[in-house]
Design a protein around this motif. Structure first.
Motif, PDB file in Angstrom:
ATOM      1  N   UNK A 327       0.851  -1.124   0.132  1.00  0.00           N
ATOM      2  CA  UNK A 327      -0.001   0.044   0.135  1.00  0.00           C
ATOM      3  C   UNK A 327       0.680   1.550   0.238  1.00  0.00           C
ATOM      4  N   UNK A 328       2.043   1.211   0.607  1.00  0.00           N
ATOM      5  CA  UNK A 328       2.816   2.325   0.623  1.00  0.00           C
ATOM      6  C   UNK A 328       4.471   1.944   0.711  1.00  0.00           C
ATOM      7  N   UNK A 329       5.206   2.736   0.312  1.00  0.00           N
ATOM      8  CA  UNK A 329       6.624   2.095   0.506  1.00  0.00           C
ATOM      9  C   UNK A 329       7.350   3.061   1.829  1.00  0.00           C
ATOM     10  N   UNK A 330       6.679   2.679   2.852  1.00  0.00           N
ATOM     11  CA  UNK A 330       7.275   3.205   3.948  1.00  0.00           C
ATOM     12  C   UNK A 330       7.131   2.272   5.159  1.00  0.00           C
ATOM     13  N   UNK A 331       7.928   2.450   6.026  1.00  0.00           N
ATOM     14  CA  UNK A 331       7.951   1.206   7.407  1.00  0.00           C
ATOM     15  C   UNK A 331       6.843   1.093   8.051  1.00  0.00           C
TER      16      UNK A 331
END
Length: 498
Positions: A327-331
């Motif tokens: 869904x997102x490229x973040x931790x």
């Protein structure tokens, strides 16, 4: 067709299930768009981090204690971990513990493995006999093989001769000597290489194990040097495993499957970094597991940032175990604020109470490439990454939005929402509508379930019953395919159950 009366939550982990809209052409020839989503986005929900949940208690754990896998069975959390005493040269053991809450652990005296001249301990066997990495319950197996485990094995060859008990130090010593002698990369690969094997074990209780003689799979000269996780996929009726892999010197996750616990087909790559990721990112581990309740397939990949030598954890999901999306490229599990150099997640996602899910992770203060960071002498810390149920990802309207969901059969009970609104002006209203059609036609609300009938939702609730004019019973709609249209402002919806 309704197969069960149980309301199954549908979490928002990807765009599937959300109507994308389509263009229609009116009688006048003018184009219009049928129910397009607007003002919404998918937002990963960063985990809360618990206190350290397990620490050494016995002499055989004083050197190191490293959890490998936890499962929930019969309402009990069952943990398999690696344990080693503090004396030089002590072997590493596989150990077992149980807990009701994930923090108070019972280490049963099993009488299976001697340590210090006594078998009153929770040790199962020496790790070198079977390098256990994952455990799962097989619902199709006979009682004697109800628990199954996956382990890795490597057979090293130097100058064509098998080398027993190859150590990391000895391997690097040989490689440096070849580099100094001017060997090419190809020559080094012919001089020193290993064969990777997957091995299996079965057990009636998770403690007394029988190691299978024949390897489950020979992966040849490919690495298995991080997580390799097996499971029984009830949807596919097959055994599956997610393995470490490589492509053009980039790491990736490979998948294998078989109708039996063994005789696996060759691995097939299913997840890795793509052009939407920073060019120096790489995937390290998978932490494959199932999402409680909905059964969606999840991985919590360790993302290795080569430039900084740090590792954190993201989230990807799949409907079939083959096609994965993020869904997102973040931790979802970050290295801060603790200042970890590396964070790795371990399966599984388990209940830590009626309103909390937990995923094991290790926080390490050193960097992947051996650099110095803050206090690298500090011991690794084992904590839970926690969320409220189904709150891994939100369908969020930061300001105001509207979205229509694709049709689902109504169970004829109630509609329940897992949601959160901001105190300052946040709200949600839900319509029940006829499914969007092709060719495009206006999407009409069902009588009595339109926007003007919908009761306002505010607050923070995991399973709120939705109502229209105070009415919530959907018995008249049982078995009918219907869609939801969510009107939202300063709000997040995490899942629906119809």
């Amino acid at each position: 067709m309704i197969e069960s009366d149980r309301l199954i939550p549908q979490p928002f982990l990807d765009w599937y299930g959300i109507w994308a809209g389509q263009t229609g052409i009116g009688e006048s020839g003018q184009a219009w768009v049928q129910d397009p989503p607007r003002g919404v986005q998918l937002a990963v929900q960063p985990a809360q981090k618990s206190a350290i949940f397990i620490a050494p208690e016995h002499p055989w754990e004083e050197g190191s204690l490293s959890p490998q896998v936890v499962i929930c069975a019969e309402g009990v959390l069952k943990l398999w971990y690696l344990a080693r005493g503090s004396a030089v040269g002590e072997p590493t053991f596989v150990a077992y513990a149980e807990s009701r809450d994930g923090f108070a652990w019972t280490r049963p005296e099993l009488g299976l493995q001697e340590y210090g001249g006594c078998t009153r301990n929770n040790l199962l066997f020496e790790h070198r006999k079977f390098e256990l990495q994952s455990v799962f319950v097989d619902p199709t197996a006979a009682p004697a093989e109800r628990y199954k485990a996956l382990g890795r094995d490597s057979i090293f060859y130097h100058k064509g001769v098998e080398v027993h008990d190859m150590t990391r130090e000895r391997k690097w010593e040989i490689r440096r000597a070849m580099q100094a002698a001017g060997y090419t990369r190809e020559q080094q690969a012919e001089e020193l290489y290993f064969i990777g094997l997957l091995r299996g074990a079965v057990s009636p209780d998770g403690c007394r194990w029988k190691f299978l003689e024949e390897p489950l799979l020979d992966v040849g000269r490919t690495g298995l040097d991080s997580q390799n996780i097996a499971a029984y996929d009830a949807d596919a009726g097959k055994y599956v495993a997610y393995l470490r892999g490589h492509q053009d010197r980039r790491r990736l996750v490979r998948r294998i499957e078989s109708a039996t616990f063994g005789n696996f087909a060759p691995p097939h790559p299913v997840f890795g970094m793509d052009p939407q990721d920073p060019v120096d990112d790489d995937v390290y581990s998978s932490a494959y597991c199932r999402c409680p309740g909905s059964g969606r397939q999840l991985i919590f990949p360790g993302i290795y940032h080569r430039g900084s030598a740090q590792v954190d954890v993201q989230l990807a999901s799949s409907r079939d175990g083959l096609l994965w999306s993020r869904p997102e490229r973040r931790p979802i599990i970050a290295s801060e604020p603790e200042g970890y150099g590396m964070v790795f997640a371990f399966p599984n996602l388990v209940p830590l109470g009626p309103e909390s899910w937990g995923l094991m992770f290790i926080g390490q203060y050193d960097l992947h490439d051996g650099g110095q960071r803050h206090q690298p002498e500090r011991a690794p810390e084992w904590r839970w990454a926690t969320w409220k149920p189904d709150r891994l990802v939100a369908l969020e309207a930061p300001v105001e939005g509207c979205v229509t969901l694709v049709e689902r059969p109504c169970q004829g009970q109630q509609l329940r929402l897992n949601f959160q609104t901001r105190e300052e002006g946040g709200w949600i209203k839900v319509e029940l509508v006829a499914p969007p059609s092709t060719p495009a036609a206006p999407v009409e609300a069902l009588e009595g379930f339109g926007l003007e009938d919908a009761d306002l939702l505010r607050g923070d609730e995991i399973s709120r019953v939705v109502s229209w004019g105070g009415r919530s019973d959907l018995g008249a709609l049982r078995g009918r395919n219907i869609s939801l249209r969510l009107h939202m402002a300063r709000a997040r919806v995490f899942s629906t159950a119809l």
